[in-house]
Design an enzyme around this catalytic site. Structure first.
Site, short mmCIF file in Angstrom:
data_model
loop_
_atom_site.label_atom_id
_atom_site.label_comp_id
_atom_site.label_asym_id
_atom_site.label_seq_id
_atom_site.Cartn_x
_atom_site.Cartn_y
_atom_site.Cartn_z
CB THR A 121 -1.20 0.04 1.30
OG1 THR A 121 -1.68 -0.98 1.27
CG2 THR A 121 -1.75 1.45 1.54
CD GLU A 122 3.16 3.15 -3.68
OE1 GLU A 122 2.76 3.17 -4.16
OE2 GLU A 122 3.81 2.04 -4.04
N PRO A 123 0.47 5.93 -0.31
CG PRO A 123 1.85 7.58 -0.03
CD PRO A 123 1.73 6.37 -0.42
N GLY A 126 -3.82 1.40 -3.48
CA GLY A 126 -4.71 0.62 -1.91
C GLY A 126 -4.50 -0.61 -2.45
NE ARG A 247 -6.96 -12.01 -0.23
CZ ARG A 247 -6.80 -11.46 -1.35
NH1 ARG A 247 -7.37 -12.39 -2.11
NH2 ARG A 247 -6.62 -10.01 -2.30
N GLY A 346 -25.76 -3.50 25.74
CA GLY A 346 -26.42 -2.11 25.83
C GLY A 346 -25.14 -1.11 26.73
CD GLU A 370 -3.92 -10.79 4.57
OE1 GLU A 370 -3.75 -11.87 3.16
OE2 GLU A 370 -2.64 -11.15 5.34
C1 LIG Z 1 -4.35 -1.84 10.43
C2 LIG Z 1 -3.81 -1.60 8.90
C3 LIG Z 1 -2.38 -2.25 8.69
C4 LIG Z 1 -2.64 -3.11 7.06
N1 LIG Z 1 -1.45 -3.46 6.68
C5 LIG Z 1 -1.07 -3.33 6.07
C6 LIG Z 1 -0.13 -4.35 5.65
O1 LIG Z 1 0.59 -4.97 6.14
N2 LIG Z 1 0.69 -4.51 3.91
C7 LIG Z 1 0.08 -3.10 3.22
O2 LIG Z 1 0.72 -3.28 1.52
N3 LIG Z 1 -0.83 -2.62 3.31
C8 LIG Z 1 -2.22 -2.45 4.84
N4 LIG Z 1 -2.66 -2.19 4.91
C9 LIG Z 1 -3.34 -1.18 4.00
C10 LIG Z 1 -4.62 -1.48 3.08
O3 LIG Z 1 -4.40 -3.09 2.64
C11 LIG Z 1 -5.28 -0.82 2.41
O4 LIG Z 1 -5.74 0.06 2.98
C12 LIG Z 1 -6.15 -1.95 1.45
O5 LIG Z 1 -6.20 -2.80 0.38
C13 LIG Z 1 -7.57 -0.78 0.77
O6 LIG Z 1 -6.93 0.35 0.10
P1 LIG Z 1 -6.83 1.56 0.50
O7 LIG Z 1 -7.11 1.85 1.71
O8 LIG Z 1 -6.17 2.63 -0.31
O9 LIG Z 1 -8.27 2.15 -0.11
P2 LIG Z 1 -9.23 2.56 -1.47
O10 LIG Z 1 -8.10 1.41 -2.63
O11 LIG Z 1 -8.89 3.73 -1.60
O12 LIG Z 1 -10.49 2.29 -1.32
C14 LIG Z 1 -11.19 3.06 -1.14
C15 LIG Z 1 -12.20 1.51 -0.30
O13 LIG Z 1 -12.91 1.74 -2.61
C16 LIG Z 1 -13.62 0.18 -2.21
N5 LIG Z 1 -12.87 0.07 -3.78
C17 LIG Z 1 -11.63 0.06 -3.66
N6 LIG Z 1 -11.97 -0.07 -5.47
C18 LIG Z 1 -12.98 -0.71 -6.02
C19 LIG Z 1 -13.70 -1.30 -7.07
N7 LIG Z 1 -12.65 -1.59 -7.85
N8 LIG Z 1 -15.44 -1.73 -6.68
C20 LIG Z 1 -15.90 -1.39 -6.06
N9 LIG Z 1 -15.34 -0.56 -4.30
C21 LIG Z 1 -13.61 -1.06 -4.85
C22 LIG Z 1 -12.95 -0.24 -1.64
O14 LIG Z 1 -13.35 -1.34 -0.80
C23 LIG Z 1 -12.87 0.84 0.03
O15 LIG Z 1 -14.39 -0.01 0.46
C24 LIG Z 1 -3.35 -2.12 5.78
C25 LIG Z 1 -4.26 -0.74 7.09
C26 LIG Z 1 -4.64 -1.17 7.79
C27 LIG Z 1 -5.99 0.52 8.10
#
Ligand SMILES: Cc1cc2nc3c(=O)[nH]c(=O)nc-3n(C[C@H](O)[C@H](O)[C@H](O)COP(=O)(O)OP(=O)(O)OC[C@H]3O[C@@H](n4cnc5c(N)ncnc54)[C@H](O)[C@@H]3O)c2cc1C
Length: 393
Positions: A121-123, A126, A247, A346, A370
């Site tokens: 994951t990057e800024p 995701g 998963r 509650g 994941e």
């Molecule tokens: C506590 C924590 C630990 C983590 N650990 C790791 C780690 O070890 N390594 C790592 O790489 N990452 C890690 N992550 C990151 C995590 O994998 C991502 O947050 C996740 O993959 C979602 O990416 P995003 O947050 O950028 O959301 P986005 O991809 O921006 O998605 C935002 C929303 O849009 C929905 N969405 C996106 N695309 C679609 C689509 N095509 N159709 C329908 N809905 C969609 C998503 O379901 C979500 O609800 C972690 C996150 C947290 C919170």
């Protein structure tokens, strides 16, 4: 035939896991409230609780496969706390699963003693890994990859010995250009920027990482295949294999906490004199009992989806779709269960005097990392109905 009856040996292992989880639970609130601290590598009580790993590795006639029992152990451990453990495991990071799924025999040996986090994951990236912006450029003169980029929300990012990092060799190639690399801590140019502050699983170490002209040996590319495969040839699918057992593991972690919430609610109801009868049928039950039993049914159904995914893996059969089924079902079930328990109890459910409100916050992660629930449903639809990525975009 699938048979999940536990052998005596497996039951004894799970009983010991449960005893350890009870010890761990005493520390759960402390590390929830002191997020800046890391739980110790070993709790003081560890001397009285030997590891179960030795028994787990001795599989005999009638014992469960390691994958299936591993899921039940994961559930038993998080019944105590999401991340605090009686002793911190070595080599159990998501990055280790990636090396195990796709590494060469030499690589598996080289990094065997390390705990590796996974940094995808990057800024700005995701759910869709094709958007990875971190780059890996080969320096032919030194036989090194030069890595530049930023990763966020990396589980175990502060304390792991290194990471498996996804970077692109060629942005114009999309998914096909993405490769994974092992980068050990102390490599110049690799900095842990900060520890994330979170809603739940606060005892878990989640970090932001920065890579600036970070050089790693050419042999650190996992699997060793430097060429960029043609689109659709399955090169990227190889990297995704990692998730077929992790998963179900994520679903099992969440379900262990949901089980803790159910146990707490059951005990509280019984102490209040509510009779939980299972023979009467919904129409003859008090509403609160019927509601509680629906939550229990959701728990049982989710447990079966997890065991099925793990059992398929133990049999060496494909489980890509089943891994997504249990992750999707698990993500929604653990929210429904913990929220339902709060509704039943509650004010007691939201009081910080008890752990139920914490479990409600902690299980939220099940549906996020994941691959979110939405992403799992897309994988299921693609597998069941032969939809393509383009059909669902
Ligand atoms: C506590 C924590 C630990 C983590 N650990 C790791 C780690 O070890 N390594 C790592 O790489 N990452 C890690 N992550 C990151 C995590 O994998 C991502 O947050 C996740 O993959 C979602 O990416 P995003 O947050 O950028 O959301 P986005 O991809 O921006 O998605 C935002 C929303 O849009 C929905 N969405 C996106 N695309 C679609 C689509 N095509 N159709 C329908 N809905 C969609 C998503 O379901 C979500 O609800 C972690 C996150 C947290 C919170």
């Amino acid at each position: 035939m699938i048979d999940f009856t536990l052998s005596d040996r497996d039951q004894k292992i799970l009983d010991r896991v449960r005893e350890q989880a009870l010890v761990v639970r005493e520390y759960a609130r402390y590390f929830d409230e002191n997020e800046h601290e890391f739980p110790p590598d070993e709790l003081a009580e560890a001397k009285d609780h030997p590891s179960v790993i030795g028994d787990l590795m001795q599989r005999g006639e009638g014992d469960s496969g390691i994958g299936t029992l591993g899921m039940l152990i994961s559930m038993g451990e998080t019944w105590g706390d999401y991340s605090v453990r009686i002793r911190r495991p070595v080599g159990a990071g998501l990055g280790n699963a990636a090396v195990s799924a796709s590494g060469t025999p030499e690589q598996k040996k080289q990094w065997a003693g390390l705990t590796l986090a996974m940094a995808i994951t990057e800024p700005g990236c995701g759910s869709d890994p094709s958007q990875v912006q971190t780059t890996a450029v080969l320096d032919e003169a030194t036989n090194e990859w030069i890595i530049n980029g930023e990763k966020i929300f990396v589980t175990a990012g502060c304390r792991a010995d290194g990471v498996v990092l996804w970077a692109t060799l060629d942005k114009s190639a999309g998914r096909a250009g993405i490769k994974s690399f092992v980068i050990e801590k102390d490599t110049p140019g690799f900095v842990v920027a900060h520890k994330e502050k979170k809603l739940g699983i606060r005892s878990d170490d989640t970090a932001a990482l920065v890579f600036t002209d970070c050089r790693v040996p050419r042999s650190n590319l996992i699997g060793g295949k430097e060429e960029i495969p043609k689109a659709g040839s399955g090169g990227f699918k190889g990297a995704m294999k990692t998730f077929n057992m992790t998963r179900p593991g994520v679903a099992a972690f969440g379900l262990g906490m949901a089980e803790a919430a159910l146990d707490f609610t059951r005990e509280t109801l019984e102490e209040a004199g509510v009779e939980l009868s299972y023979g009467a049928g919904a129409a003859a039950q008090a509403a609160v009992v019927e509601k509680f039993q629906r939550l229990e049914a959701s728990f049982e159904a989710t447990r079966l989806t997890i065991l099925r995914a793990a059992w398929l893996s133990d049999q060496g059969q494909p489980n890509n779709m089943e891994a997504s089924v249990c992750k999707a079902k698990g993500g929604s079930a653990v929210r429904e269960i913990t929220q339902g328990c709060i509704e039943i109890l509650g004010p007691m459910g939201v009081s910080r005097e008890h752990l139920l409100e914490k479990w409600f916050r902690d299980v939220r992660i099940t549906d996020i990392y994941e691959g979110t629930g939405e992403i799992q449903r897309m994988i299921i639809a693609r597998t069941l109905f032969d939809y393509t990525r383009a059909d669902l975009s």
